[in-house]
Design a protein around this motif. Structure first.
Motif, mmCIF file in Angstrom:
data_model
loop_
_atom_site.group_PDB
_atom_site.id
_atom_site.type_symbol
_atom_site.label_atom_id
_atom_site.label_comp_id
_atom_site.label_asym_id
_atom_site.label_seq_id
_atom_site.Cartn_x
_atom_site.Cartn_y
_atom_site.Cartn_z
ATOM 1 N N VAL A 7 0.940 -1.295 -0.030
ATOM 2 C CA VAL A 7 -0.086 0.187 0.054
ATOM 3 C C VAL A 7 0.925 1.249 -0.092
ATOM 4 O O VAL A 7 0.374 2.440 -0.012
ATOM 5 C CB VAL A 7 -0.972 -0.101 1.317
ATOM 6 N N LEU A 8 2.174 1.124 0.161
ATOM 7 C CA LEU A 8 3.089 2.334 0.265
ATOM 8 C C LEU A 8 3.241 2.963 -1.402
ATOM 9 O O LEU A 8 3.858 3.894 -1.333
ATOM 10 C CB LEU A 8 4.357 1.990 0.797
ATOM 11 N N GLY A 9 3.073 2.128 -2.409
ATOM 12 C CA GLY A 9 3.224 2.688 -3.781
ATOM 13 C C GLY A 9 1.924 2.415 -4.564
ATOM 14 O O GLY A 9 0.935 1.859 -4.117
ATOM 15 N N ASN A 10 2.280 2.842 -5.707
ATOM 16 C CA ASN A 10 1.238 2.532 -6.917
ATOM 17 C C ASN A 10 1.278 0.972 -7.035
ATOM 18 O O ASN A 10 2.132 0.299 -6.748
ATOM 19 C CB ASN A 10 1.419 3.162 -8.119
ATOM 20 N N MET A 11 0.076 0.595 -7.892
ATOM 21 C CA MET A 11 0.168 -0.786 -8.457
ATOM 22 C C MET A 11 1.307 -1.397 -9.087
ATOM 23 O O MET A 11 1.944 -0.657 -10.158
ATOM 24 C CB MET A 11 -0.842 -1.031 -9.301
ATOM 25 N N GLY A 12 1.983 -2.307 -8.641
ATOM 26 C CA GLY A 12 3.344 -2.958 -8.950
ATOM 27 C C GLY A 12 4.558 -2.293 -8.967
ATOM 28 O O GLY A 12 5.708 -2.686 -9.251
ATOM 29 N N GLN A 13 4.425 -1.191 -8.156
ATOM 30 C CA GLN A 13 5.521 -0.539 -7.654
ATOM 31 C C GLN A 13 6.467 -1.152 -6.671
ATOM 32 O O GLN A 13 7.749 -0.738 -6.610
ATOM 33 C CB GLN A 13 5.162 0.946 -7.159
ATOM 34 N N VAL A 14 5.857 -1.854 -5.736
ATOM 35 C CA VAL A 14 6.653 -2.514 -4.803
ATOM 36 C C VAL A 14 6.386 -3.877 -5.058
ATOM 37 O O VAL A 14 5.233 -4.721 -5.069
ATOM 38 C CB VAL A 14 6.202 -2.118 -3.461
ATOM 39 N N HIS A 15 7.498 -4.719 -4.984
ATOM 40 C CA HIS A 15 7.345 -6.327 -5.299
ATOM 41 C C HIS A 15 8.481 -6.909 -4.157
ATOM 42 O O HIS A 15 9.565 -6.475 -3.896
ATOM 43 C CB HIS A 15 8.018 -6.561 -6.627
ATOM 44 N N ALA A 16 8.025 -7.750 -3.469
ATOM 45 C CA ALA A 16 8.664 -8.555 -2.585
ATOM 46 C C ALA A 16 9.343 -9.778 -3.194
ATOM 47 O O ALA A 16 8.637 -10.645 -4.057
ATOM 48 C CB ALA A 16 7.858 -8.991 -1.279
ATOM 49 N N ILE A 17 10.535 -10.341 -2.774
ATOM 50 C CA ILE A 17 11.203 -11.450 -3.401
ATOM 51 C C ILE A 17 11.917 -11.956 -2.206
ATOM 52 O O ILE A 17 12.571 -11.490 -1.445
ATOM 53 C CB ILE A 17 12.258 -11.086 -4.663
ATOM 54 N N GLN A 18 12.041 -13.329 -2.406
ATOM 55 C CA GLN A 18 12.657 -14.271 -1.180
ATOM 56 C C GLN A 18 14.252 -14.169 -1.412
ATOM 57 O O GLN A 18 14.679 -14.156 -2.492
ATOM 58 C CB GLN A 18 12.322 -15.631 -1.399
ATOM 59 N N ALA A 19 14.802 -13.868 -0.281
ATOM 60 C CA ALA A 19 16.370 -13.675 -0.374
ATOM 61 C C ALA A 19 16.761 -13.888 1.093
ATOM 62 O O ALA A 19 16.216 -13.648 1.991
ATOM 63 C CB ALA A 19 16.607 -12.617 -0.878
ATOM 64 N N ASN A 20 17.776 -14.527 1.238
ATOM 65 C CA ASN A 20 18.558 -14.832 2.361
ATOM 66 C C ASN A 20 20.136 -14.428 2.399
ATOM 67 O O ASN A 20 20.846 -14.997 1.633
ATOM 68 C CB ASN A 20 18.299 -16.358 2.896
ATOM 69 N N LEU A 21 20.744 -13.736 3.034
ATOM 70 C CA LEU A 21 22.010 -13.384 2.682
ATOM 71 C C LEU A 21 22.879 -14.281 3.011
ATOM 72 O O LEU A 21 24.208 -14.566 2.668
ATOM 73 C CB LEU A 21 22.356 -12.468 4.069
ATOM 74 N N ARG A 22 22.281 -15.649 3.505
ATOM 75 C CA ARG A 22 23.505 -16.885 3.737
ATOM 76 C C ARG A 22 23.216 -17.707 2.767
ATOM 77 O O ARG A 22 24.221 -18.658 2.560
ATOM 78 C CB ARG A 22 22.801 -17.593 4.940
ATOM 79 N N ASN A 23 22.509 -17.322 1.595
ATOM 80 C CA ASN A 23 22.275 -17.980 0.264
ATOM 81 C C ASN A 23 22.801 -17.155 -0.874
ATOM 82 O O ASN A 23 21.864 -16.316 -1.228
ATOM 83 C CB ASN A 23 21.006 -18.517 0.082
ATOM 84 N N ARG A 24 23.826 -17.178 -1.357
ATOM 85 C CA ARG A 24 24.368 -16.287 -2.364
ATOM 86 C C ARG A 24 23.590 -16.383 -3.620
ATOM 87 O O ARG A 24 23.315 -15.187 -4.241
ATOM 88 C CB ARG A 24 26.074 -16.618 -2.608
#
Length: 323
Positions: free
Chosen positions: A50-67
């Motif tokens: 809700v902090l941006g327009n449609m499609g402006q914010v996208h979440a992706i899975q990432a872990n700093l221990r997994n290069r």
């Protein structure tokens, strides 16, 4: 039909679903940037949509221990912000893994992708710190600047704002206990900085307003002791509580016991960190590597705390705190 000739910058924010990260994402979306939020559990980043327009914010899975996951999160980004850090160790989340080797992984991935980098650290980062937290923060900074010479490092003092883990924790304790502890007598000095001001500094780094290869130190307009922070908080929530001094030896003993809990209230490493003042250095002030030097207005705790600590008042939001 109007054609868009240039896409807005894509900014990958590691740790964007956290307390500081949420405000950084908001500051970026207000500027029109596209934001990719890299976090271990993308389901916990839903509130960012809700902090941006449609499609402006996208979440992706990432872990700093997994290069591999880090490389995937950085792919195609114009700028990378790393805000990942831990206050205590648990399971595989170790200080070295997250704040040192993880920081290096993000920096190397950003360099390979040709992206600029802003690294979120903390005042107290010091290779000679008695605290493992402080040492690994400094090692992480070193790793970042070795990988990308023009990386920007931002060190805030203790950060306050909605959902912070400092004033909220002690205000909640004040609801149920007749006294609050002052570790080491409450003499440690802090320079509490508003999370919105920290977010603005990160956004300006993406704008290109901050100098590369530079360490910035962010603090608020007031330098307060631990005791003064507690007194200010108690006045705002309208509660009288005893402030009991806890000598360092006793604090260390308590921390050894409390540190064994799954979600410890206090650890030995945190006690060691509290032995050193957490304020902006004179060198940073003289060089203009501060909020004031960046031209960012500083918000005081007196102006901000009442906006989110009101639930801890004895009779609710619309009562005036009285002593």
């Amino acid at each position: 039909m109007a054609l868009v000739s240039q896409k807005p910058k894509l900014v990958t924010v590691f740790g964007g679903s956290g307390f500081v990260g949420t405000h950084v994402v908001q500051a970026l979306t207000r500027r029109g940037y596209r934001v990719r939020v890299a976090c271990r559990r993308p389901n916990k980043a839903i509130h960012l949509q809700v902090l941006g327009n449609m499609g402006q914010v996208h979440a992706i899975q990432a872990n700093l221990r997994n290069r591999a996951s880090v490389d995937r999160a950085v792919d195609g980004a114009d700028h990378v912000i790393n805000l990942v850090g831990i206050l205590h160790e648990s399971g595989r989340q170790r200080f070295d893994a997250v704040q040192n080797f993880g920081a290096r992984a993000v920096a190397e991935a950003a360099r390979a992708a040709g992206a600029r980098l802003t690294h979120g650290s903390a005042i107290g980062a010091d290779l000679d710190s008695p605290s493992l937290y402080g040492r690994t923060k400094a090692e992480g900074e070193q790793a970042v600047l070795e990988s990308i010479e023009d990386a920007i490092v931002i060190r805030p003092s203790i950060v306050f704002g909605p959902e912070d883990s400092f004033f909220n924790r002690f205000a909640n304790m004040a609801r149920f206990t007749p006294a609050l502890p002052l570790i080491g007598g409450g003499h440690t000095r802090f320079q509490p900085v508003y999370v919105g001001d920290v977010a603005e500094a990160h956004a300006r780094a993406v704008d290109g307003a901050l100098k590369g290869g530079t360490i910035y130190e962010l603090g608020g307009p007031q330098v307060l002791t631990f005791r003064q922070c507690m007194e200010e908080m108690l006045e705002i929530i309208g509660r009288k509580r005893m402030l009991i001094s806890v000598p360092w030896p006793i604090a260390r003993l308590q921390a050894r016991i409390l540190g064994m809990l799954p979600n410890p209230l206090l650890t030995l490493d945190q006690v060691k960190l509290l032995e050193v003042d957490n304020v902006v250095s004179d060198e940073a002030k003289d060089a203009g590597r501060t909020l004031e030097g960046l031209g960012i207005p500083q918000h005081s705790i007196g102006a901000i705390l009442p906006t989110y600590l009101w639930p801890y008042r004895p009779h609710g939001q619309f009562t005036q705190p009285q002593y």
